[in-house]
Design a protein around this motif. Structure first.
Motif, mmCIF file in Angstrom:
data_model
loop_
_atom_site.group_PDB
_atom_site.id
_atom_site.type_symbol
_atom_site.label_atom_id
_atom_site.label_comp_id
_atom_site.label_asym_id
_atom_site.label_seq_id
_atom_site.Cartn_x
_atom_site.Cartn_y
_atom_site.Cartn_z
ATOM 1 N N ILE A 1 42.973 54.414 -4.685
ATOM 2 C CA ILE A 1 42.986 54.478 -3.220
ATOM 3 C C ILE A 1 42.564 55.864 -2.754
ATOM 4 O O ILE A 1 41.719 56.023 -1.869
ATOM 5 N N ILE A 2 43.155 56.896 -3.363
ATOM 6 C CA ILE A 2 42.832 58.267 -2.965
ATOM 7 C C ILE A 2 41.362 58.578 -3.259
ATOM 8 O O ILE A 2 40.701 59.293 -2.503
ATOM 9 N N GLU A 3 40.847 58.030 -4.352
ATOM 10 C CA GLU A 3 39.471 58.312 -4.761
ATOM 11 C C GLU A 3 38.463 57.970 -3.672
ATOM 12 O O GLU A 3 37.458 58.663 -3.493
ATOM 13 N N ASP A 4 38.726 56.911 -2.941
ATOM 14 C CA ASP A 4 37.790 56.492 -1.888
ATOM 15 C C ASP A 4 37.673 57.537 -0.783
ATOM 16 O O ASP A 4 36.652 57.605 -0.091
ATOM 17 N N TYR A 5 38.721 58.339 -0.602
ATOM 18 C CA TYR A 5 38.718 59.316 0.485
ATOM 19 C C TYR A 5 38.405 60.735 0.006
ATOM 20 O O TYR A 5 38.047 61.592 0.810
ATOM 21 N N ASP A 6 38.598 60.989 -1.286
ATOM 22 C CA ASP A 6 38.331 62.326 -1.794
ATOM 23 C C ASP A 6 36.837 62.624 -1.701
ATOM 24 O O ASP A 6 35.998 61.798 -2.071
ATOM 25 N N THR A 7 36.502 63.810 -1.228
ATOM 26 C CA THR A 7 35.115 64.125 -0.908
ATOM 27 C C THR A 7 34.217 64.156 -2.137
ATOM 28 O O THR A 7 33.134 63.563 -2.151
ATOM 29 N N ASP A 8 34.632 64.856 -3.201
ATOM 30 C CA ASP A 8 33.746 65.020 -4.353
ATOM 31 C C ASP A 8 34.158 64.210 -5.577
ATOM 32 O O ASP A 8 33.482 64.249 -6.608
ATOM 33 N N LYS A 9 35.279 63.482 -5.483
ATOM 34 C CA LYS A 9 35.766 62.629 -6.585
ATOM 35 C C LYS A 9 36.233 63.428 -7.802
ATOM 36 O O LYS A 9 36.430 62.873 -8.877
ATOM 37 N N PHE A 10 36.413 64.740 -7.637
ATOM 38 C CA PHE A 10 36.948 65.571 -8.716
ATOM 39 C C PHE A 10 38.389 65.951 -8.370
ATOM 40 O O PHE A 10 38.648 66.517 -7.310
ATOM 41 N N PHE A 11 39.304 65.663 -9.283
ATOM 42 C CA PHE A 11 40.725 65.899 -9.033
ATOM 43 C C PHE A 11 41.263 67.013 -9.928
ATOM 44 O O PHE A 11 41.159 66.913 -11.169
#
Length: 434
Positions: free
Chosen positions: A328-338
């Protein structure tokens, strides 16, 4: 388009209590598209000791012209604080479609109870299209010298706000808390959305009724005044000092009657309230951090009872949580790097020092994991390297992320910290201070 449903019940709601009146609450159900099953949509507030309640709760529903949107309204007499409806007395219910409500604007329906053939009362449902306004009114009222007709006791006043309708009727849109035993009340500052408070029409007439609270539900009107949001926005001024007029007292006292007290606007402000989607559309960057609990309270990863159990055939509980929430968070994270942090473990090679803030992928110069799959790979690798220990301290992790947030002062970045833990926090006082 979106509509609001306003609910009120009148004409002798059936009384379910012996020594007092019913304490009604209305539950609204809908049938999702393609389903015949009822799902709960909204519950109103409970109003004590009354057979003619006006519910303040609005029921927002998106109206689709091409769909038959079925609704059901069930009224209960609440007997306890239980959320379980079977613990309360069912008074009656009714069904209709949203199209019926939208086309008629105001509908009165009879409440039916299969176990009681007598009169259960009726429900009046008013619908109104919601405007797109995002403005919110913050306002505080104070009262002065409210009329008290009691000889040996004081009054507990509250305010009710009604907006005018096109047919000349009024709909309840807000109710304040009660001010305990005083004729000079100061009510808490209230925040109301203008699209429901006045349909975003600054000049729509508002009726404000000051009532004396009575525990038996028969609240007594002290007085009424009329205003508009446009006037209220001016804040403290002579134009926002209102006399409370009680028409019954005015008729009985004649020319000697002046008012039943005064209401003043203490402060007032209108501001734009933006939604999460508004910020995303405006270009806000989302940055998500993930923190994983590596304390020994999770159990030995080699044991099937451990939350960190390493099982090649099925994900453990931490892996499942990372997968479920991370996607879910991945869809909103800008660069997909955590950036993925760990805490509560002894670190290699000496395994003598407990770390409450380490990088799960083992790379201090590049702690980022690409997408959820990268997070899972780093997590599984970390389990092979570290020694679970403790205690469970949250403050270092929170401070780590807070430093990044503090450095971003432009308002164009939003930071999320997801902490996955087994639930025991050993530095709670410090965590609360953070």
């Amino acid at each position: 388009f979106d509509v609001n449903c306003y609910l009120c019940i009148h004409r002798n709601l059936r009384d379910m209590d012996v020594f007092s009146k019913s304490d009604p609450m209305c539950v609204v159900y809908h049938q999702p598209f393609g389903s015949k099953q009822w799902q709960e949509l909204k519950r109103t507030e409970c109003i004590d000791n009354t057979l003619n309640p006006d519910f303040m709760t609005k029921v927002p529903i998106t109206y689709f012209f091409e769909e038959a949107q079925h609704l059901k309204f069930c009224v209960y007499d609440l007997d306890s604080n239980s959320h379980d409806l079977s613990q309360h007395d069912f008074i009656g219910g009714c069904e209709c479609t949203l199209a019926q409500l939208v086309s008629s604007r105001t509908v009165e329906l009879t409440l039916v109870n299969p176990e009681y053939s007598g009169n259960n009362g009726t429900i009046v449902i008013t619908t109104e299209e919601l405007s797109a306004s995002k403005e919110e009114l913050s306002i505080q009222f104070v009262g002065k010298k409210l009329e008290n007709t009691h000889w040996f006791s004081s009054i507990t006043p509250f305010l009710e706000f009604f907006k005018s309708n096109e047919n000349g009727s009024y709909t309840l849109v807000h109710r304040t808390e009660t001010a305990y035993k005083t004729v000079n009340p100061t009510w808490k500052e209230m925040n109301v959305q203008l699209r429901t408070f006045c349909s975003a029409d600054y000049d729509r007439n508002l009726k404000v009724v000051c009532n004396e609270f009575r525990s038996n539900g028969s609240h007594k009107e002290i007085g009424t005044f009329f205003t508009t949001v446009r006037k209220l926005m001016a804040g403290p001024s002579q134009d926002n000092n209102y006399w409370l007029i009680n028409e019954r007292r005015k008729r009985s006292k004649g020319s000697s009657y002046k008012n039943s007290g005064e209401i003043f606007v203490n402060k007032s402000n209108v501001r734009q309230v933006y939604s999460f989607i508004d910020y995303i559309k405006g270009g806000m960057d989302m940055n998500a951090f993930i923190a994983i609990d590596f304390t020994a309270s999770n159990g030995d990863p080699r044991s099937p009872q451990s939350l960190h159990y390493i099982n090649p055939s099925a994900p453990n509980q931490y892996s499942s949580a990372i997968q479920s929430v991370g996607e879910i968070i991945e869809d909103y994270d800008t660069d997909k790097f955590f950036p993925v942090l760990g805490f509560g473990a002894r670190m290699p090679p000496e395994f003598t020092q407990v770390s409450h803030e380490f990088f799960v992928n083992g790379n201090s110069t590049n702690p980022f994991c690409h997408k959820v799959q990268g997070v899972l790979e780093a997590y599984h690798g970390c389990l092979q390297r570290v020694q679970l220990y403790g205690p469970t301290n949250f403050a270092p992790i929170i401070n780590h992320v807070a430093r990044f947030a503090h450095e971003s002062k432009g308002g164009d970045k939003y930071f999320i910290l997801l902490i996955l833990t087994d639930g025991i926090i050993t530095d709670m006082p410090i965590t609360k201070e953070v």
